[in-house]
Design a protein around this motif. Structure first.
Motif, PDB file in Angstrom:
ATOM      1  N   LYS A 294       0.801  -1.229   0.000  1.00 44.86           N
ATOM      2  CA  LYS A 294       0.000   0.000   0.000  1.00 44.86           C
ATOM      3  C   LYS A 294       0.838   1.286   0.000  1.00 44.86           C
ATOM      4  CE  LYS A 294      -3.808   2.365   2.335  1.00 44.86           C
ATOM      5  NZ  LYS A 294      -4.745   2.360   3.495  1.00 44.86           N
ATOM      6  N   PRO A 295       1.880   1.427   0.847  1.00 41.11           N
ATOM      7  CA  PRO A 295       2.647   2.686   0.813  1.00 41.11           C
ATOM      8  C   PRO A 295       3.271   2.964  -0.549  1.00 41.11           C
ATOM      9  CG  PRO A 295       3.163   1.425   2.788  1.00 41.11           C
ATOM     10  CD  PRO A 295       2.347   0.532   1.916  1.00 41.11           C
ATOM     11  N   HIS A 296       3.696   1.928  -1.247  1.00 37.78           N
ATOM     12  CA  HIS A 296       4.271   2.124  -2.579  1.00 37.78           C
ATOM     13  C   HIS A 296       3.190   2.549  -3.571  1.00 37.78           C
ATOM     14  CE1 HIS A 296       8.244   0.559  -1.547  1.00 37.78           C
ATOM     15  NE2 HIS A 296       7.619  -0.351  -0.815  1.00 37.78           N
ATOM     16  N   MET A 297       1.995   1.975  -3.439  1.00 39.78           N
ATOM     17  CA  MET A 297       0.903   2.367  -4.319  1.00 39.78           C
ATOM     18  C   MET A 297       0.514   3.824  -4.079  1.00 39.78           C
ATOM     19  SD  MET A 297       0.325  -0.361  -6.122  1.00 39.78           S
ATOM     20  CE  MET A 297      -1.194   0.148  -6.908  1.00 39.78           C
ATOM     21  N   GLU A 298       0.488   4.229  -2.814  1.00 37.82           N
ATOM     22  CA  GLU A 298       0.154   5.622  -2.507  1.00 37.82           C
ATOM     23  C   GLU A 298       1.197   6.577  -3.102  1.00 37.82           C
ATOM     24  OE1 GLU A 298      -2.225   5.481   1.717  1.00 37.82           O
ATOM     25  OE2 GLU A 298      -0.071   5.098   1.778  1.00 37.82           O
ATOM     26  N   ARG A 299       2.463   6.218  -2.991  1.00 41.47           N
ATOM     27  CA  ARG A 299       3.524   7.050  -3.566  1.00 41.47           C
ATOM     28  C   ARG A 299       3.357   7.154  -5.085  1.00 41.47           C
ATOM     29  NH1 ARG A 299       7.687   5.638  -6.253  1.00 41.47           N
ATOM     30  NH2 ARG A 299       7.587   3.450  -5.606  1.00 41.47           N
ATOM     31  N   ILE A 300       3.027   6.035  -5.726  1.00 42.41           N
ATOM     32  CA  ILE A 300       2.836   6.016  -7.178  1.00 42.41           C
ATOM     33  C   ILE A 300       1.661   6.901  -7.581  1.00 42.41           C
ATOM     34  CG2 ILE A 300       2.142   4.545  -9.110  1.00 42.41           C
ATOM     35  CD1 ILE A 300       3.672   2.278  -7.636  1.00 42.41           C
ATOM     36  N   PHE A 301       0.544   6.783  -6.846  1.00 40.27           N
ATOM     37  CA  PHE A 301      -0.642   7.584  -7.167  1.00 40.27           C
ATOM     38  C   PHE A 301      -0.367   9.076  -6.977  1.00 40.27           C
ATOM     39  CE2 PHE A 301      -3.606   3.822  -5.945  1.00 40.27           C
ATOM     40  CZ  PHE A 301      -3.325   3.222  -7.152  1.00 40.27           C
TER      41      PHE A 301
END
Length: 231
Positions: free
Chosen positions: A32-39
């Motif tokens: 999730k933290p990586h997805m948030e950074r990507i978004f």
């Protein structure tokens, strides 16, 4: 001495790699933290195509995963490839092959920090230097455009239309309709879903979560006819 799980994400149109991160697990908490950074950096996609493994897909009869529910709260449709059919994610599998041949085979990874450095260097090469056959030998970065869908720092409350009946999902993931309990998913625990009669007839009820249809129930047979997200 630890297993590495590369998180690789490809933009479907440009083939640009927007994530190549070495993770130590395949859990939603680590992804999730990586997805948030990507978004935040690239904006949000309209849909997200992935396989059926952790943390994306379902396991046994669990219904929906926390990842799928989170994406639905962001307005993103999760699409799963057919089981044992990697061709559905052909562009991603192609990248994985190139990543193995051109990066992993030429590097001895020492630890997670070293993996991050090696992966970042390959990602830079893949996106900005390496010509891509399907792009007429252009590089993916030359074709990529940032999404206009901005990532919200706070998920907004959802208001269902008046023609829907709103239900609270129990923390166990169950809902009760006309005296019968149905297991939806623990990921929906303490959230609200809605339902209304299907155009198939009075015996069928469509279930909704926000703007997504997530299931249909045959109330005569007291069974789900499907559990899957549709926009």
């Amino acid at each position: 001495g630890k297993e590495c799980h590369p998180l690789n994400i490809i933009d479907d149109c440009s083939r640009m790699n927007i994530c190549c991160e070495p993770l130590l697990s395949e859990t939603f908490a680590e992804v999730k933290p990586h997805m948030e950074r990507i978004f935040e950096e690239y904006g949000m996609p309209f849909s997200f195509l992935c396989d059926n493994g952790n943390p994306w897909g379902t396991s046994q009869s669990t219904g929906f995963t926390s990842f799928e529910v989170w994406l639905m709260e962001l307005g993103i449709l999760t699409i799963h490839g057919r089981i044992r059919h990697p061709q559905t994610q052909g562009k991603e599998e192609k990248f994985n092959g190139s990543f193995t041949r051109e990066c992993l085979n030429y590097n001895t990874i020492q630890n997670q920090a070293h993996a991050s450095k090696v992966f970042a260097e390959y990602r830079e090469f893949y996106n900005n230097v390496r010509p891509h056959m399907s792009l007429n030998l252009e590089v993916p970065a030359s074709r990529y455009k940032v999404s206009k869908l901005k990532y919200p720092r706070k998920i907004q409350e959802w208001e269902y239309s008046n023609d829907l009946k709103v239900h609270n999902v129990k923390s166990s993931g169950y809902i009760t309709i006309k005296g019968q309990g149905y297991f939806l998913s623990e990921a929906f625990g303490d959230k609200q879903v809605a339902f209304r009669e299907s155009n198939k007839g009075a015996n069928f009820i469509n279930l909704y979560f926000r703007q997504f249809r997530i299931g249909q129930i045959d109330i005569e047979k007291r069974v789900f006819t499907f559990k899957r997200a549709y926009l």
